[in-house]
Motif scaffolding. Sequence first.
Motif, mmCIF file in Angstrom:
data_model
loop_
_atom_site.group_PDB
_atom_site.id
_atom_site.type_symbol
_atom_site.label_atom_id
_atom_site.label_comp_id
_atom_site.label_asym_id
_atom_site.label_seq_id
_atom_site.Cartn_x
_atom_site.Cartn_y
_atom_site.Cartn_z
ATOM 1 N N THR A 99 -80.920 -28.775 48.951
ATOM 2 C CA THR A 99 -79.622 -28.888 48.287
ATOM 3 C C THR A 99 -79.354 -27.638 47.432
ATOM 4 N N GLY A 100 -80.401 -27.195 46.726
ATOM 5 C CA GLY A 100 -80.228 -26.098 45.769
ATOM 6 C C GLY A 100 -79.895 -24.777 46.401
ATOM 7 N N THR A 101 -80.211 -24.624 47.691
ATOM 8 C CA THR A 101 -79.959 -23.336 48.333
ATOM 9 C C THR A 101 -78.977 -23.474 49.498
ATOM 10 N N TRP A 102 -78.220 -24.556 49.535
ATOM 11 C CA TRP A 102 -77.397 -24.819 50.718
ATOM 12 C C TRP A 102 -76.380 -23.715 50.977
ATOM 13 N N GLU A 103 -75.777 -23.204 49.892
ATOM 14 C CA GLU A 103 -74.738 -22.178 50.097
ATOM 15 C C GLU A 103 -75.346 -20.865 50.571
ATOM 16 N N ILE A 104 -76.612 -20.670 50.201
ATOM 17 C CA ILE A 104 -77.304 -19.418 50.523
ATOM 18 C C ILE A 104 -77.885 -19.506 51.932
ATOM 19 N N ASP A 105 -78.592 -20.604 52.193
ATOM 20 C CA ASP A 105 -79.360 -20.696 53.444
ATOM 21 C C ASP A 105 -78.481 -20.939 54.665
ATOM 22 N N THR A 106 -77.335 -21.580 54.479
ATOM 23 C CA THR A 106 -76.494 -21.828 55.653
ATOM 24 C C THR A 106 -75.877 -20.526 56.174
ATOM 25 N N LEU A 107 -76.021 -19.432 55.412
ATOM 26 C CA LEU A 107 -75.555 -18.120 55.897
ATOM 27 C C LEU A 107 -76.671 -17.362 56.624
ATOM 28 N N VAL A 108 -77.889 -17.926 56.604
ATOM 29 C CA VAL A 108 -79.025 -17.267 57.259
ATOM 30 C C VAL A 108 -78.961 -17.588 58.749
ATOM 31 N N PRO A 109 -78.755 -16.577 59.613
ATOM 32 C CA PRO A 109 -78.599 -16.871 61.049
ATOM 33 C C PRO A 109 -79.820 -17.563 61.649
ATOM 34 N N ALA A 110 -81.034 -17.273 61.109
ATOM 35 C CA ALA A 110 -82.253 -17.845 61.694
ATOM 36 C C ALA A 110 -82.345 -19.358 61.491
#
Length: 274
Positions: free
Chosen positions: A127-138
């Motif tokens: 939850t804490g990194t959702w905005e960040i990690d959903t931009l990670v293509p991998a």
Amino acid sequence: VADPIKMRRIVKTGAIVVADHATQAEWYQQAAAAEGVMVDILVDCDVGDHRTGAGSTEQVLEIAQTIGRSPNLRLRGLQAYSVLGSHAGGRPERERVSREVFERAAAIRDAMSRGGFSTEILTGGSTGTWEIDTLVPALTELQAGSYVFMDMAYRREGLDFKPALTVLATVVSANHQAFVTVDGGFKAFSTDRGYGPEASHLISGEPLAGTKYRWGGDEFGYVDLESTGHKLKLGDRIEFIPPHCDPTANLYDRIYACRGEHVEAVWPLKRQIL
Ligand SMILES: Cc1ncc(COP(=O)(O)O)c(C=O)c1O
């Protein structure tokens, strides 16, 4: 999971399992064979937390090879979860941790790929990194859990999902101007965060902005009212946002799912699934 008895129960559920050691993969193979099922499995990688996860690319490949030799296991990819990233403290720090996590994860994934192993799933994040990690293509799957309930810990991180989980407590003593006593203490809220819950609103919906909760013991807490203008009386019912949702939900046997003033469902909580 590292208990053959639990593994036999898990493989029957159809869940994807994870292993961070070749022996664990062998145990899953034995459990799956005993139950006569095929099981999807991921290699759990240590991407910085040192909590669980294979510690090196060599170990990841060794686990993948073990899975490759296991007739009842189907390798689907890798898990790269970091609890450190989820509450790292402010978005820049969460971004920094996430960047490191997924750099490591992508390098491991590429090594698996070169070895001819399946990497169709790369799961991680929170939850804490959702905005960040959903931009990670991998990343192919975000492991967000707390967003369903939300809690004070994530509010303090600046996440703006609306809290859905509250604990209802009652004012059991109101003999002071400055504070009231409620029937919610250490037994009612998680205590791992170092701070208490937030008195969010009365059950009528009236907000209690500015009030402050203080621990008052196992069964009690105080709500400080001084200079807030709020007046609370004996019997008032207050909804509290818990400090941490997971270990708070774990204290209860059921959740009352409400829409407005109506209880629409009662959800039993199974605290000992395994
Ligand atoms: C492996 C794993 N994935 C996902 C989560 C969910 O994280 P959050 O509730 O912070 O979204 C957790 C939390 O404990 C976890 O341990």
